[in-house]
Design a protein around this motif. Structure first.
Motif, PDB file in Angstrom:
ATOM      1  N   PRO A 201       0.795  -1.237   0.000  1.00 48.72           N
ATOM      2  CA  PRO A 201       0.000   0.000   0.000  1.00 48.72           C
ATOM      3  C   PRO A 201       0.822   1.280   0.000  1.00 48.72           C
ATOM      4  O   PRO A 201       0.288   2.355  -0.299  1.00 48.72           O
ATOM      5  N   SER A 202       2.116   1.197   0.327  1.00 52.44           N
ATOM      6  CA  SER A 202       2.922   2.412   0.449  1.00 52.44           C
ATOM      7  C   SER A 202       3.481   2.908  -0.875  1.00 52.44           C
ATOM      8  O   SER A 202       4.028   4.017  -0.931  1.00 52.44           O
ATOM      9  N   LEU A 203       3.362   2.117  -1.948  1.00 51.77           N
ATOM     10  CA  LEU A 203       4.115   2.428  -3.161  1.00 51.77           C
ATOM     11  C   LEU A 203       3.200   2.461  -4.385  1.00 51.77           C
ATOM     12  O   LEU A 203       2.721   1.427  -4.853  1.00 51.77           O
ATOM     13  N   TYR A 204       2.941   3.671  -4.893  1.00 51.39           N
ATOM     14  CA  TYR A 204       2.112   3.866  -6.076  1.00 51.39           C
ATOM     15  C   TYR A 204       0.772   3.131  -5.986  1.00 51.39           C
ATOM     16  O   TYR A 204       0.345   2.444  -6.903  1.00 51.39           O
ATOM     17  N   ASP A 205       0.128   3.322  -4.844  1.00 52.04           N
ATOM     18  CA  ASP A 205      -1.244   2.857  -4.652  1.00 52.04           C
ATOM     19  C   ASP A 205      -1.963   3.936  -3.856  1.00 52.04           C
ATOM     20  O   ASP A 205      -1.364   4.571  -2.980  1.00 52.04           O
ATOM     21  N   SER A 206      -3.227   4.170  -4.166  1.00 56.62           N
ATOM     22  CA  SER A 206      -3.952   5.281  -3.549  1.00 56.62           C
ATOM     23  C   SER A 206      -5.055   4.837  -2.601  1.00 56.62           C
ATOM     24  O   SER A 206      -5.914   5.646  -2.246  1.00 56.62           O
ATOM     25  N   THR A 207      -5.053   3.581  -2.180  1.00 53.18           N
ATOM     26  CA  THR A 207      -6.124   3.118  -1.302  1.00 53.18           C
ATOM     27  C   THR A 207      -6.163   3.915  -0.011  1.00 53.18           C
ATOM     28  O   THR A 207      -7.242   4.284   0.477  1.00 53.18           O
ATOM     29  N   ILE A 208      -4.998   4.206   0.572  1.00 50.10           N
ATOM     30  CA  ILE A 208      -4.985   4.980   1.816  1.00 50.10           C
ATOM     31  C   ILE A 208      -5.621   6.352   1.584  1.00 50.10           C
ATOM     32  O   ILE A 208      -6.459   6.812   2.377  1.00 50.10           O
ATOM     33  N   ARG A 209      -5.239   7.017   0.494  1.00 55.08           N
ATOM     34  CA  ARG A 209      -5.810   8.333   0.203  1.00 55.08           C
ATOM     35  C   ARG A 209      -7.324   8.256   0.005  1.00 55.08           C
ATOM     36  O   ARG A 209      -8.073   9.122   0.468  1.00 55.08           O
ATOM     37  N   VAL A 210      -7.775   7.225  -0.697  1.00 52.03           N
ATOM     38  CA  VAL A 210      -9.210   7.091  -0.954  1.00 52.03           C
ATOM     39  C   VAL A 210      -9.971   6.847   0.343  1.00 52.03           C
ATOM     40  O   VAL A 210     -11.041   7.431   0.574  1.00 52.03           O
ATOM     41  N   VAL A 211      -9.432   5.999   1.214  1.00 50.19           N
ATOM     42  CA  VAL A 211     -10.096   5.742   2.496  1.00 50.19           C
ATOM     43  C   VAL A 211     -10.138   7.014   3.337  1.00 50.19           C
ATOM     44  O   VAL A 211     -11.142   7.295   4.016  1.00 50.19           O
ATOM     45  N   GLU A 212      -9.087   7.814   3.298  1.00 50.67           N
ATOM     46  CA  GLU A 212      -9.117   9.093   4.011  1.00 50.67           C
ATOM     47  C   GLU A 212     -10.205  10.004   3.440  1.00 50.67           C
ATOM     48  O   GLU A 212     -10.877  10.729   4.197  1.00 50.67           O
ATOM     49  N   ARG A 213     -10.415   9.960   2.136  1.00 53.03           N
ATOM     50  CA  ARG A 213     -11.484  10.762   1.524  1.00 53.03           C
ATOM     51  C   ARG A 213     -12.850  10.242   1.947  1.00 53.03           C
ATOM     52  O   ARG A 213     -13.785  11.027   2.134  1.00 53.03           O
ATOM     53  N   VAL A 214     -12.982   8.916   2.081  1.00 54.20           N
ATOM     54  CA  VAL A 214     -14.238   8.348   2.575  1.00 54.20           C
ATOM     55  C   VAL A 214     -14.540   8.906   3.968  1.00 54.20           C
ATOM     56  O   VAL A 214     -15.680   9.293   4.265  1.00 54.20           O
ATOM     57  N   ARG A 215     -13.531   8.942   4.808  1.00 56.02           N
ATOM     58  CA  ARG A 215     -13.724   9.490   6.160  1.00 56.02           C
ATOM     59  C   ARG A 215     -14.109  10.968   6.097  1.00 56.02           C
ATOM     60  O   ARG A 215     -14.955  11.430   6.869  1.00 56.02           O
ATOM     61  N   ASP A 216     -13.502  11.713   5.149  1.00 59.13           N
ATOM     62  CA  ASP A 216     -13.846  13.130   4.993  1.00 59.13           C
ATOM     63  C   ASP A 216     -15.288  13.321   4.544  1.00 59.13           C
ATOM     64  O   ASP A 216     -15.862  14.408   4.726  1.00 59.13           O
ATOM     65  N   LEU A 217     -15.865  12.279   3.924  1.00 61.24           N
ATOM     66  CA  LEU A 217     -17.270  12.349   3.501  1.00 61.24           C
ATOM     67  C   LEU A 217     -18.230  12.082   4.657  1.00 61.24           C
ATOM     68  O   LEU A 217     -19.448  12.044   4.458  1.00 61.24           O
ATOM     69  N   GLY A 218     -17.701  11.884   5.847  1.00 60.83           N
ATOM     70  CA  GLY A 218     -18.545  11.739   7.029  1.00 60.83           C
ATOM     71  C   GLY A 218     -18.754  10.321   7.507  1.00 60.83           C
ATOM     72  O   GLY A 218     -19.524  10.103   8.452  1.00 60.83           O
TER      73      GLY A 218
END
Length: 254
Positions: free
Chosen positions: A117-134
């Motif tokens: 997950p640390s290398l050229y993958d955006s799952t962490i970023r997407v999950v953080e955006r999910v959290r930002d959606l409430g």
């Protein structure tokens, strides 16, 4: 159902045989796994199913919940800013679709990440955006075997010479690295070879691989100008065998 969700982001290398003991243990704790469906014949979904089958929980394999992947602008002529904007829009759309499922289901969900997950993958970023959606969620991340690790192992090399750095970038930014004077470069997320700019690298050495760890695995190495014609054929063969293709390479000034 409560909206509180636990999300586990799990690196799985390139399939069941790369799943670490730590990730296997984590898989036994999840209620379901979310996965993006990128086409009507997305064979990577079957590979995810096999991972779940080989690493079941107390009640059997976790359910695979398929979410149609939103479209993304993949125009060849995108500028650097246009590319980044297209990816950002794509991630926002993905996050919205995942948020809807997580709100409905709650419980413990997982994402299976190819490589690490640390290398050229955006799952962490997407999950953080999910959290930002409430969505009320907490997440953890477990590492997996990365593509550069596999490339080095398959070619039986070290990714850098003694005391020297290795630069990791994307195929579309290869020339930026060369212009900056870097001469030991790993390139990932590569387009087809005819769209890569190898100007000035003709006498460099390349170690190339596609679909590492999969049945369609292909490897090539040698002087770049001699090997380059075979790379396109090998990449096509890997995609025909597996139904998908991921390739990367190390190039080093001779």
């Amino acid at each position: 159902m409560s909206s509180s969700v636990r999300v586990r982001i799990l690196g799985v290398g390139m399939g069941p045989h790369h799943v670490t003991g730590e990730v296997a243990e984590a898989l036994r704790t999840v209620d379901y796994v979310l996965a993006a469906e990128k086409s009507d014949d997305d064979r990577l979904l079957a590979l995810r199913q096999e991972i779940l089958r080989q690493h079941p929980g107390p009640g059997g394999p976790a359910e695979l919940v398929v979410v149609p992947d939103p479209p993304r602008d993949r125009s060849e002529g995108l500028s650097a800013g246009g590319y980044e904007g297209a990816v950002a829009d794509w991630h926002d759309a993905r996050a919205a679709r995942y948020a809807e499922v997580l709100r409905q289901r709650g419980g413990t969900a997982a994402f299976l990440v190819w490589g690490d997950p640390s290398l050229y993958d955006s799952t962490i970023r997407v999950v953080e955006r999910v959290r930002d959606l409430g969505v009320d969620l907490d997440f953890d991340v477990l590492p997996g075997i990365s593509a550069p690790q596999l490339l080095a192992a398959r070619h039986r090399i070290v990714l850098h010479e003694v005391g020297r750095p290795v630069h990791v970038t994307t195929g579309r930014r290869l020339q930026e690295a060369v212009t900056a004077g870097l001469d030991n470069i790993v390139a990932m997320l590569n387009p087809p070879p005819h769209r890569l700019d190898f100007t000035g690298l003709e006498d460099w050495t390349i170690w190339w691989g596609a679909n590492l760890g999969a049945p369609g695995e292909r490897l090539l190495t040698g002087r770049l100008d001699a090997v380059r014609p075979a790379i396109g054929e090998a990449r096509t063969a890997a995609e025909a065998r597996d139904g998908w293709v991921m390739d990367l390479f190390l190039v080093r000034r001779t």
